[in-house]
Every structure is written in C-alpha cells, then in structure tokens.
Motif scaffolding. Structure first.
Motif, mmCIF file in Angstrom:
data_model
loop_
_atom_site.group_PDB
_atom_site.id
_atom_site.type_symbol
_atom_site.label_atom_id
_atom_site.label_comp_id
_atom_site.label_asym_id
_atom_site.label_seq_id
_atom_site.Cartn_x
_atom_site.Cartn_y
_atom_site.Cartn_z
ATOM 1 N N CYS A 123 -46.533 -3.464 -41.834
ATOM 2 C CA CYS A 123 -45.914 -1.836 -41.932
ATOM 3 C C CYS A 123 -46.311 -1.736 -43.365
ATOM 4 C CB CYS A 123 -44.341 -1.801 -41.423
ATOM 5 S SG CYS A 123 -44.352 -1.526 -39.724
ATOM 6 N N ARG A 176 -50.630 -7.991 -36.175
ATOM 7 C CA ARG A 176 -49.486 -7.343 -35.683
ATOM 8 C C ARG A 176 -49.829 -6.677 -34.290
ATOM 9 N NH1 ARG A 176 -45.111 -6.352 -33.282
ATOM 10 N NH2 ARG A 176 -43.225 -5.422 -34.459
ATOM 11 N N HIS A 202 -37.933 -0.865 -40.364
ATOM 12 C CA HIS A 202 -37.587 -2.144 -40.876
ATOM 13 C C HIS A 202 -38.786 -2.554 -41.776
ATOM 14 C CE1 HIS A 202 -34.026 -1.833 -38.512
ATOM 15 N NE2 HIS A 202 -34.806 -1.796 -37.353
ATOM 16 N N GLY A 224 -41.410 -4.957 -43.049
ATOM 17 C CA GLY A 224 -42.412 -5.732 -42.383
ATOM 18 C C GLY A 224 -43.986 -5.742 -43.050
ATOM 19 N N SER A 248 -45.585 -15.355 -34.546
ATOM 20 C CA SER A 248 -44.568 -14.415 -34.690
ATOM 21 C C SER A 248 -43.724 -14.697 -33.570
ATOM 22 C CB SER A 248 -44.929 -12.897 -34.698
ATOM 23 O OG SER A 248 -43.977 -11.821 -34.834
ATOM 24 N N CYS A 272 -41.474 1.823 -38.716
ATOM 25 C CA CYS A 272 -41.597 1.304 -39.962
ATOM 26 C C CYS A 272 -40.248 1.632 -40.542
ATOM 27 C CB CYS A 272 -42.545 2.134 -40.977
ATOM 28 S SG CYS A 272 -44.327 1.953 -40.316
#
Length: 313
Positions: A162, A135, A157, A159, A33, A155
């Motif tokens: 999420c 994550r 955005h 993903g 990531s 949360c």
C-alpha cells in the motif's frame, strides 16, 4: 531423506517437511504472507519431483500443468527440484492507467496488461511492485466489458504494498503473478435462485464483478447485495450500486455499518433454502454470516467464501 534442489543449492530435508519452511531455513528468499494458500506469494515451479499438495484447487488447472505450486501448502515427500516465481521472468507487465481514491482509505487501481489476460469475474491476482513486493488483490472488473483490470486497495493499515501504491502514477509498470481460482464466480445454473452477495470492506470488490456478470447473464432470481463497512463514509461504491438497483428490479442493495450488523444478521433467518450465497471479507465477519445462513437452512455447499487473511508472522 529427500533432497531439495534450488538452482545450484542442494540440501536434505526430512520426509513431510513443509516446502516453504524448508526453503526459508535454507536461506532461499521466497515471498510469503498468509501461509494459508490464499495470498499466492510463495509460488514455486516444480522442475523435477512432485510434492504432496494440500490445496490442489488453489491454482487453476492450467497453472498447475505448468508445474506451479504454493510452497506453504506442500510437503516434501521425494527428491524435488523447484524454482521460485520471478516476477521479471515469469510475470506479465501491466501499465497503470489510473489511481484514484474512492474514499480516504480505498484506492482504486486500474491496470492495462501489456498482453491479454483471460480471467473470470471474482478471481484474484498477485500484484508485484517494482521493489519486488507481492500482494494478492481481488479483481473488481468485468472481463469483456471493462478495458482494464480493476482493484480496490484497503489502505487503512500500514503495509509495504500500500505504501508503494500510494506513490503510483499513470504510466508506471507493475507485474502480474498467476491468476488464482478463488471461490467466487457466477454460474449460469443459478439463474432462478436467490443470490446473496455479502462483502465487508473491500471484500465488495470481487462481488461487484460477480454482480455485473450475473446481470449481464440476465439472472432471473432476486439478488440481494449487502456491503458492511465500519462507517457510512466507507461505502465506497454506493453510487454505482444504487444506479444498478434502479436499472434492475430484481436487485436490492443494502449498505450497513458494523453497528447495524446484528440486526442485519437476524434478518438472515428468512433466507430461502435454494439461495446461493457468495461472501468475501474479514474472516470473523464472513464466518458470522456463513453461520447465520446455515442456521437459516442454506446448505454449506451453497455458501462460497473468500477470506481476506492477515499476514502470518
């Protein structure tokens, strides 16, 4: 050229090649990531050979002794055999105890590891979903006091993790990766110092654990906690923080919004030189605050920071 071996695959790479890039180019599926050594998704275990490691402090000594490295921070300098982290083989199971929304955007996740996990306040841990999505999240819980591992998930955005977390129910099982050392912790040698804890968004999570550790150890100096949020409704721990401030005279809690940040930064000119500062959150916010503290006379080695880095492309 050095040979890089993964299972039955073996291929040559140029000396100094980034290990993560070499694995991806060879078609090896490896989660990744941030590419900055923060998310810890790209862990590999070295079975033979030793790569050149740019971030030896990113993993705990115990984890490194087992051969684990972050592929994004390593260069291939000799023949090397590695195996990627497999959550089913290498991870620990943890059962979901509770999922509840602290605000419209912040999900509090409490997990019970099926095997005891030793950690310290302020560390972060890689969470793996059943779908194999990894994550990293900072621990907000206090070891020895909270009977669960607590995480605060932003949360706002979209993903992949999420999206999975929104569907979690008590009793569901996640897997835990390796603990990360991180920069944030409480040191008993700071007992008499002014302690600054400054977090933006869910950067408050590890600071909440560190704050309670400092109070548990009866910190004697003033403690000033500042939480920066995009609006007043996003101060998701306002009530428990204010309760702690009422119980401990040395603790001052300030809840500010982005619009109030310039005024709050201007006040940092009054910081005592022997202050110890712990910062966590988005890089631009943390860097602004760290700069102000330095200009106020706080040495750089007395400012510790964990950054929430966005995923790298």
């Amino acid at each position: 050229m050095p040979e890089l071996r993964v299972g039955t695959q073996c291929f040559s790479v140029t000396v100094g090649r980034n290990l993560l890039d070499a694995l991806l180019q060879a078609g090896i599926e490896l989660p990744h990531s941030c590419r900055a050594g923060s998310c810890h998704a790209c862990q590999v275990r070295c079975l033979a050979g030793t790569p050149q490691d740019a971030r030896p402090d990113a993993l705990t000594p115990a984890v490194r002794e087992q051969g684990w490295r972050l592929a994004c921070q390593c260069q291939v300098v000799e023949d090397l055999e590695v195996v990627p982290f497999d959550p089913k083989r290498d991870g620990r199971e943890a059962r979901v105890l509770a999922c509840d929304w602290l605000t419209d955007d912040v999900l509090r996740l409490r997990l019970e590891p099926l095997q005891p996990l030793r950690y310290r306040a302020g560390q972060h841990l890689l969470l793996w979903s059943a779908e194999g999505i990894a994550r990293p999240y900072s621990l907000a819980s206090l070891p020895g006091e909270d009977p669960w591992l607590e995480f605060h998930l932003d949360c706002r955005h979209a993903g992949a993790f999420c999206s999975t977390a929104r569907r979690l129910q008590p009793g569901d099982v996640l897997r835990l990766g390796q603990l990360s050392a991180g920069a944030l912790h409480y040191d008993a040698d700071w007992q008499a110092r002014t302690l600054w804890l400054i977090g933006s968004g869910t950067g408050l999570a590890p600071l909440y654990g560190v704050l309670r550790e400092a109070l548990r150890q009866e910190h004697q100096g003033p403690i000033r906690l500042i939480h920066l949020a995009h609006d007043k409704a996003a101060h998701y721990l306002a009530e428990p923080l204010m309760q702690l401030a009422e119980q401990h005279a040395q603790l001052r809690v300030e809840l500010i919004t982005a619009a109030e940040l310039p005024e709050a930064l201007a006040e940092l000119r009054l910081v005592a030189r022997r202050s110890q500062a712990l910062l966590c959150g988005q890089p631009e916010r943390v860097e602004d605050i760290a700069r102000r503290l330095y200009l106020a006379g706080v040495p750089r080695n007395q400012v510790l920071a964990d950054l929430f880095l966005p995923p790298a492309c």
